[in-house]
Design a protein around this motif. Structure first.
Motif, PDB file in Angstrom:
ATOM      1  N   ASP A 142       0.802  -1.223   0.000  1.00 27.64           N
ATOM      2  CA  ASP A 142       0.000   0.000   0.000  1.00 27.64           C
ATOM      3  C   ASP A 142       0.836   1.274   0.000  1.00 27.64           C
ATOM      4  O   ASP A 142       0.291   2.371   0.171  1.00 27.64           O
ATOM      5  N   LYS A 143       2.133   1.154  -0.186  1.00 30.44           N
ATOM      6  CA  LYS A 143       2.987   2.341  -0.199  1.00 30.44           C
ATOM      7  C   LYS A 143       3.057   2.946  -1.599  1.00 30.44           C
ATOM      8  O   LYS A 143       3.104   2.224  -2.599  1.00 30.44           O
ATOM      9  N   CYS A 144       3.101   4.259  -1.653  1.00 31.00           N
ATOM     10  CA  CYS A 144       3.372   4.949  -2.911  1.00 31.00           C
ATOM     11  C   CYS A 144       4.724   4.501  -3.442  1.00 31.00           C
ATOM     12  O   CYS A 144       5.709   4.443  -2.699  1.00 31.00           O
ATOM     13  N   TRP A 145       4.784   4.175  -4.716  1.00 35.60           N
ATOM     14  CA  TRP A 145       6.038   3.680  -5.292  1.00 35.60           C
ATOM     15  C   TRP A 145       7.113   4.752  -5.378  1.00 35.60           C
ATOM     16  O   TRP A 145       8.297   4.444  -5.459  1.00 35.60           O
ATOM     17  N   TYR A 146       6.708   6.013  -5.358  1.00 36.73           N
ATOM     18  CA  TYR A 146       7.671   7.102  -5.467  1.00 36.73           C
ATOM     19  C   TYR A 146       8.167   7.575  -4.103  1.00 36.73           C
ATOM     20  O   TYR A 146       9.353   7.815  -3.912  1.00 36.73           O
ATOM     21  N   THR A 147       7.238   7.730  -3.136  1.00 33.84           N
ATOM     22  CA  THR A 147       7.590   8.339  -1.855  1.00 33.84           C
ATOM     23  C   THR A 147       7.743   7.334  -0.718  1.00 33.84           C
ATOM     24  O   THR A 147       8.320   7.677   0.308  1.00 33.84           O
ATOM     25  N   GLU A 148       7.194   6.142  -0.866  1.00 35.25           N
ATOM     26  CA  GLU A 148       7.153   5.111   0.178  1.00 35.25           C
ATOM     27  C   GLU A 148       6.220   5.478   1.338  1.00 35.25           C
ATOM     28  O   GLU A 148       6.305   4.900   2.412  1.00 35.25           O
ATOM     29  N   SER A 149       5.356   6.437   1.139  1.00 35.34           N
ATOM     30  CA  SER A 149       4.371   6.768   2.167  1.00 35.34           C
ATOM     31  C   SER A 149       3.121   5.919   1.963  1.00 35.34           C
ATOM     32  O   SER A 149       2.797   5.536   0.838  1.00 35.34           O
ATOM     33  N   ILE A 150       2.451   5.612   3.063  1.00 37.65           N
ATOM     34  CA  ILE A 150       1.192   4.871   2.998  1.00 37.65           C
ATOM     35  C   ILE A 150       0.049   5.874   3.055  1.00 37.65           C
ATOM     36  O   ILE A 150      -0.056   6.671   3.990  1.00 37.65           O
ATOM     37  N   ASN A 151      -0.776   5.845   2.026  1.00 35.45           N
ATOM     38  CA  ASN A 151      -1.912   6.759   1.942  1.00 35.45           C
ATOM     39  C   ASN A 151      -3.198   5.950   1.904  1.00 35.45           C
ATOM     40  O   ASN A 151      -3.198   4.782   1.531  1.00 35.45           O
ATOM     41  N   SER A 152      -4.279   6.604   2.251  1.00 29.17           N
ATOM     42  CA  SER A 152      -5.578   5.966   2.072  1.00 29.17           C
ATOM     43  C   SER A 152      -5.744   5.583   0.616  1.00 29.17           C
ATOM     44  O   SER A 152      -5.460   6.369  -0.285  1.00 29.17           O
TER      45      SER A 152
END
Length: 268
Positions: free
Chosen positions: A59-69
């Motif tokens: 579920d992490k953004c592939w660019y930032t590695e942040s987990i977003n809804s």
């Protein structure tokens, strides 16, 4: 950004078959107006893959590695589908034939995708037609599905991401800098979260190394359990399932401790 093995994780054959039909419609379209209408009418098709793409990186953004809804994340067309804007502001027709090509999709959080938009600078050999070879393009963006590209980014204890290369004339420096800016990798919220992860990693590194020094003098079983617990915590922070694992890995690899590098290898 960490490497995503997209190539070996295709969607279902049913999805691919349906996407191929729409792509053929695009190939047969007489002009860009009709092509854009076809793309807009079939947008739900790429959104079907959101969960599949999300699952490839926990579920992490592939660019930032942040987990977003999940509701706020996007299926990004890495090569823009309708128009392309280069760094001189020149607009050209997009990669319309890739609009329904799953290998052109990246799972992106809003911070990255909203800033990226239609920007996509190509230094040389820009593919302009359906039959052109994309592999010949010299692009500025770092790509998470390219094995070596994520390694061009470096991190510091303030949570800031920067090019690993220090020579500003080098191609790798320019690609990293362009990606950092265009993907908004240093947005304030991302910096704060990376800073916390990096500093927690540093605290664990120093604590473990001090205890290892003591163990070399006098072995203590209770201390050994503490070392094991802390090392496991670092291993979890390096895991691809953990947010901002790239910054933690960079911290450990740059620490100079062989045991820290071994943790990174185990987390790979």
């Amino acid at each position: 950004m960490i490497y995503i093995d997209l190539e070996n994780n295709p969607p279902s054959q049913d999805w691919i078959d349906r996407a191929d039909i729409v792509t053929q419609e695009l190939v047969d379209a007489v002009d860009s107006v009709l092509r854009n209408q076809i793309i807009d009418a079939n947008q739900p098709l790429w959104n079907e893959l959101k969960n599949h793409l999300s699952s490839l990186n926990n579920d992490k953004c592939w660019y930032t590695e942040s987990i977003n809804s999940g509701a706020h994340c996007h299926v990004d067309h890495f090569r823009p589908k309708k128009e392309v804007i280069d760094e001189n502001g020149v607009k050209t027709e997009g990669y319309w034939w890739l609009a329904f090509d799953w290998m052109n999709y990246r799972f992106s959080g809003p911070a990255a995708n909203v800033r990226k938009r239609s920007y996509f600078h190509v230094n040389a050999n820009r593919a302009l037609n359906y039959a052109d070879n994309l592999n010949l393009e010299d692009i500025l963006f770092l790509d998470p599905i390219k094995f070596r590209d994520p390694e061009e980014l470096a991190f510091d204890n303030e949570g800031i991401v920067r090019p690993k290369a220090t020579n500003k004339t080098l191609r790798n420096y320019k690609r990293a800098r362009y990606s950092i800016i265009r993907l908004n990798l240093n947005s304030p919220s991302l910096i704060d979260k990376r800073k916390d992860k990096y500093r927690n990693a540093v605290i664990l590194l120093m604590r473990i190394n001090k205890k290892l020094d003591l163990q070399s003098i006098v072995f203590d079983q209770a201390r050994e359990i503490e070392i094991e617990t802390d090392m496991r915590q670092l291993w979890l922070m390096c895991s691809k399932n953990s947010e901002f694992s790239a910054s933690v890995k960079y911290c450990l690899k740059s620490s100079g401790f062989d045991w820290a590098k071994e943790i990174v290898e185990k987390a790979a």
